[in-house]
Design a protein around this motif. Sequence first.
Motif, short mmCIF file in Angstrom:
data_model
loop_
_atom_site.label_atom_id
_atom_site.label_comp_id
_atom_site.label_asym_id
_atom_site.label_seq_id
_atom_site.Cartn_x
_atom_site.Cartn_y
_atom_site.Cartn_z
N GLU A 105 0.81 -1.21 0.00
CA GLU A 105 0.00 0.00 0.00
C GLU A 105 0.85 1.27 0.00
OE1 GLU A 105 -3.28 -0.20 -0.28
OE2 GLU A 105 -3.09 -2.38 -0.30
N TYR A 106 0.32 2.32 -0.63
CA TYR A 106 0.92 3.65 -0.54
C TYR A 106 0.26 4.33 0.65
CZ TYR A 106 1.86 8.56 -1.58
OH TYR A 106 2.24 9.88 -1.49
N GLU A 107 0.90 4.19 1.81
CA GLU A 107 0.28 4.67 3.04
C GLU A 107 1.36 5.13 4.02
OE1 GLU A 107 -2.89 3.09 6.44
OE2 GLU A 107 -1.90 1.66 5.10
N ASP A 108 1.30 6.39 4.41
CA ASP A 108 2.22 6.90 5.43
C ASP A 108 1.67 6.56 6.82
OD1 ASP A 108 3.71 7.99 3.41
OD2 ASP A 108 2.90 10.02 3.63
N TYR A 109 2.57 6.29 7.75
CA TYR A 109 2.18 6.02 9.13
C TYR A 109 2.65 7.16 10.01
CZ TYR A 109 1.52 1.25 7.38
OH TYR A 109 1.11 0.16 6.66
N PRO B 287 6.79 5.13 -0.34
CA PRO B 287 6.84 5.58 -1.73
C PRO B 287 5.51 5.25 -2.42
CG PRO B 287 7.92 3.45 -1.51
CD PRO B 287 7.52 3.88 -0.12
N GLU B 288 5.30 5.81 -3.60
CA GLU B 288 4.03 5.60 -4.28
C GLU B 288 3.88 4.15 -4.76
OE1 GLU B 288 3.28 8.44 -7.32
OE2 GLU B 288 3.50 10.16 -5.99
N THR B 289 4.99 3.50 -5.00
CA THR B 289 4.94 2.09 -5.37
C THR B 289 5.97 1.33 -4.56
OG1 THR B 289 6.57 2.39 -7.15
CG2 THR B 289 4.24 2.61 -7.74
N GLY B 290 5.75 0.05 -4.38
CA GLY B 290 6.72 -0.74 -3.63
C GLY B 290 6.06 -1.87 -2.87
N ARG B 291 6.90 -2.60 -2.17
CA ARG B 291 6.43 -3.74 -1.38
C ARG B 291 7.40 -3.95 -0.24
NH1 ARG B 291 6.04 -9.91 -3.81
NH2 ARG B 291 5.13 -10.92 -1.96
N ARG B 292 6.89 -4.29 0.93
CA ARG B 292 7.77 -4.51 2.07
C ARG B 292 7.11 -5.47 3.06
NH1 ARG B 292 4.52 -0.38 0.94
NH2 ARG B 292 6.38 0.55 0.03
N ILE B 293 7.96 -6.17 3.80
CA ILE B 293 7.49 -7.04 4.88
C ILE B 293 7.50 -6.22 6.17
CG2 ILE B 293 8.03 -9.06 6.30
CD1 ILE B 293 9.32 -10.30 3.80
#
Length: 300
Positions: free
Chosen positions: A27-31, A79-85
Motif C-alpha cells: 500500500e501507498y500509506e504513510d504512518y 513511496p508511491e509504489t513498492g512492497r515490504r514485509i
Amino acid sequence: MIETLDGIFETVHYKQSTTLKLYDNREYEDYPKHWHPAIEIIMPVENGYTMQFSNSEVYLREKDICIICPGCVHAIKAPETGRRIIFQPNTTYLRFLREFEVLISFMSPYAIITPEDYPSIHEQLVNMLVEIKEEYMAGTSFSELSIYSKILEMFKLIGQNYSSKTTKTNDYSVSSKEDYANKFVEICDYIDNHCSEDLKLDEVADMSGFSKFYFERLFKQFTGTSFYKYVNQKRIAKASELLIEPGNSVTDVALNCGFMSISSFIRMFKLQKGCTPTEFKSMYWSLEIERSGEKAELVQ
C-alpha cells in the motif's frame, strides 16, 4: 496499516490464536508517529522505505532490515509504489532470556541491518524473514512455533555478529573477544538488576576492573550509548512495567525506579516514550477495559 491508534500508542492486533502479526505490504500509506510494545521488523522487498525517528531519518533500501525496539516512537513515509514485509512478533516472553534482553538494550531504539555492516549474516537474515512471511501466510500446524524458532535464530546471529564487531579493536586488555563480550554482558545484567539504585560510573567501572575513563569508552563502544543514558533506559523500562500495575501512583513509580524528582522522571519518560507516565497508564488501562469487553462478548 495501523488498526487502532490512541494518541501515538498503537494497539497491535495479532493474527487469531497467535502472538504474531505480519503484513506483505504493497500500500501507498504513510504512518504517523506511533509506538507499540511489540518489536517491529521491516524489510523493503521492492523500492525503498523512509523511517523517521525522534532525532533521525533513515532510508531503507531493498533488503535492508530495520529492527524497531519496543517503545521506540517512529513514523514511516511510503513511496508511491513498492512492497515490504512488516513483521510484529510479541517478544515479551523472550525477555526473561538474559542475552536477549541485553541485546535489545544494545539495539535500542532501533538497529539497521545492511549487507555492508553485517556481510556474514545479512543474506541469511533476509532469507529467514522471507521464510517467516511464507509460514505466516500458509498458517500450517505449528507454524507459530517454527516462526519463533527463526526469530530466536535471527537474534542469535545478530548478537554474535554484534559482539564480533564491537571487539575488533586492540585497545582493551581482556584475554579474548569472548571474555570481552561476556564481561560487558555481565555488567549490563548487573545494571538491569540494580538500575533503581544510585549507580555511580566510578563504582561500576571498579567492578569491571577498568579505569573510569577506559570503562566509559568501552561501555559506549559495546552498547552504543553512554553509561548514564543506558541506566535511564533501564529505569524507564522498569517504570513502564510498574505503571501498569494497579495501585501504583506515578510518584511511587518514580521513586522506586531511582528518580530523585517527579519532574525529572516525567521529562525522561516523555523523552523516551513520547507521552507522559499518566498518559501511558491511561492508554494501557483503556486498552485492558476494551479487551475485557471483547472477552465478555465472546463468552456470551
